[in-house]
Design a protein around this motif. Structure first.
Motif, PDB file in Angstrom:
ATOM      1  N   ALA A 123       0.819  -1.224   0.000  1.00 17.99           N
ATOM      2  CA  ALA A 123       0.000   0.000   0.000  1.00 17.99           C
ATOM      3  C   ALA A 123       0.845   1.263   0.000  1.00 17.99           C
ATOM      4  O   ALA A 123       0.417   2.297  -0.515  1.00 17.99           O
ATOM      5  CB  ALA A 123      -0.943  -0.005   1.206  1.00 17.99           C
ATOM      6  N   THR A 124       2.021   1.197   0.590  1.00 17.23           N
ATOM      7  CA  THR A 124       2.869   2.392   0.582  1.00 17.23           C
ATOM      8  C   THR A 124       3.989   2.263  -0.449  1.00 17.23           C
ATOM      9  O   THR A 124       4.915   3.056  -0.489  1.00 17.23           O
ATOM     10  CB  THR A 124       3.491   2.636   1.972  1.00 17.23           C
ATOM     11  N   GLY A 125       3.903   1.237  -1.296  1.00 21.71           N
ATOM     12  CA  GLY A 125       4.903   1.032  -2.342  1.00 21.71           C
ATOM     13  C   GLY A 125       4.267   1.086  -3.710  1.00 21.71           C
ATOM     14  O   GLY A 125       3.693   2.099  -4.101  1.00 21.71           O
ATOM     15  N   ALA A 126       4.318  -0.040  -4.402  1.00 22.79           N
ATOM     16  CA  ALA A 126       3.873  -0.078  -5.794  1.00 22.79           C
ATOM     17  C   ALA A 126       2.377   0.197  -5.945  1.00 22.79           C
ATOM     18  O   ALA A 126       1.932   0.625  -7.010  1.00 22.79           O
ATOM     19  CB  ALA A 126       4.215  -1.447  -6.403  1.00 22.79           C
ATOM     20  N   LEU A 127       1.619  -0.061  -4.893  1.00 21.35           N
ATOM     21  CA  LEU A 127       0.164   0.128  -4.998  1.00 21.35           C
ATOM     22  C   LEU A 127      -0.315   1.381  -4.268  1.00 21.35           C
ATOM     23  O   LEU A 127      -1.500   1.532  -3.974  1.00 21.35           O
ATOM     24  CB  LEU A 127      -0.569  -1.117  -4.473  1.00 21.35           C
ATOM     25  N   ASP A 128       0.621   2.281  -4.006  1.00 26.91           N
ATOM     26  CA  ASP A 128       0.271   3.553  -3.378  1.00 26.91           C
ATOM     27  C   ASP A 128      -0.785   4.261  -4.223  1.00 26.91           C
ATOM     28  O   ASP A 128      -0.625   4.413  -5.426  1.00 26.91           O
ATOM     29  CB  ASP A 128       1.524   4.429  -3.263  1.00 26.91           C
ATOM     30  N   GLY A 129      -1.887   4.658  -3.591  1.00 24.69           N
ATOM     31  CA  GLY A 129      -2.925   5.395  -4.303  1.00 24.69           C
ATOM     32  C   GLY A 129      -4.045   4.520  -4.842  1.00 24.69           C
ATOM     33  O   GLY A 129      -5.079   5.034  -5.262  1.00 24.69           O
ATOM     34  N   LEU A 130      -3.850   3.213  -4.848  1.00 26.57           N
ATOM     35  CA  LEU A 130      -4.935   2.330  -5.279  1.00 26.57           C
ATOM     36  C   LEU A 130      -6.019   2.327  -4.194  1.00 26.57           C
ATOM     37  O   LEU A 130      -5.751   1.946  -3.056  1.00 26.57           O
ATOM     38  CB  LEU A 130      -4.401   0.910  -5.506  1.00 26.57           C
TER      39      LEU A 130
END
Length: 154
Positions: free
Chosen positions: A121-128
């Motif tokens: 959630a705080t990496g590659a999928l931040d903002g999803l």
DNA sequence: GCCAACGTTGGC
DNA sequence: GCCAACGTTGGC
């Protein structure tokens, strides 16, 4: 071509159900949320790719891929007094709710659980929106980068 | 089954 | 236009 994520409760309509439909296609009816409607009505186009997400079940997560077929159109269940989705404020002359038709593409090789997606959630999928706290959107956009990353987890 | 988060409704 | 009450979503 855009990428999306659509939630469905497997007890109501699962990816297996979609694959078993004639033409492996189903109208995504019953959406009664304006944000979700706007995305279907205004932004979805044939060929758009969709992550099929199972919610409200033992292991919530992404289970497969579907695609948008045909142009967005009014949701006929809104006009039907017998339907649990009936909305008297929506008429064929002035439809309030819209849907897209969705066709099965494939199952993922494994379910990618929400719990695993949240670890990014705080990496590659931040903002999803899916991995943000309290998110309730049943339809959401996925960026091409997020799409590729999630597929790399498969 | 619990409950947090959020959208909608409707009184004022 | 504000906001309290209520209903729904959906993870856990």
């Amino acid at each position: 071509m855009r990428y999306w994520l659509m939630k469905s409760e497997p007890a109501t309509f699962s990816l297996d159900d979609l694959a078993a439909r004639p033409g492996q296609t189903e109208p995504w009816d019953g959406v009664r949320n304006y944000q979700a409607r706007n995305m279907m009505r205004d932004e979805m186009r044939p060929g758009d790719q969709v992550f099929f997400y199972h919610s409200n079940c033992a292991v919530p997560g992404i289970v497969g891929i579907a695609e948008v077929v045909g142009e967005p159109r009014p949701d006929p269940t809104a006009f039907d007094p017998e339907s649990s989705y009936h909305d008297p404020k929506s008429t064929p002359e002035k439809p309030r709710w819209h849907l897209v038709d969705v066709r099965y593409v494939r199952h993922l090789r494994r379910v990618i659980p929400l719990a695993e997606l949240k670890t990014h959630a705080t990496g590659a999928l931040d903002g999803l929106p899916l991995v943000r706290r309290g998110n309730r959107l049943s339809i959401m956009p996925v960026t091409p980068e997020q799409w590729a990353f999630i597929l790399s987890l498969e």
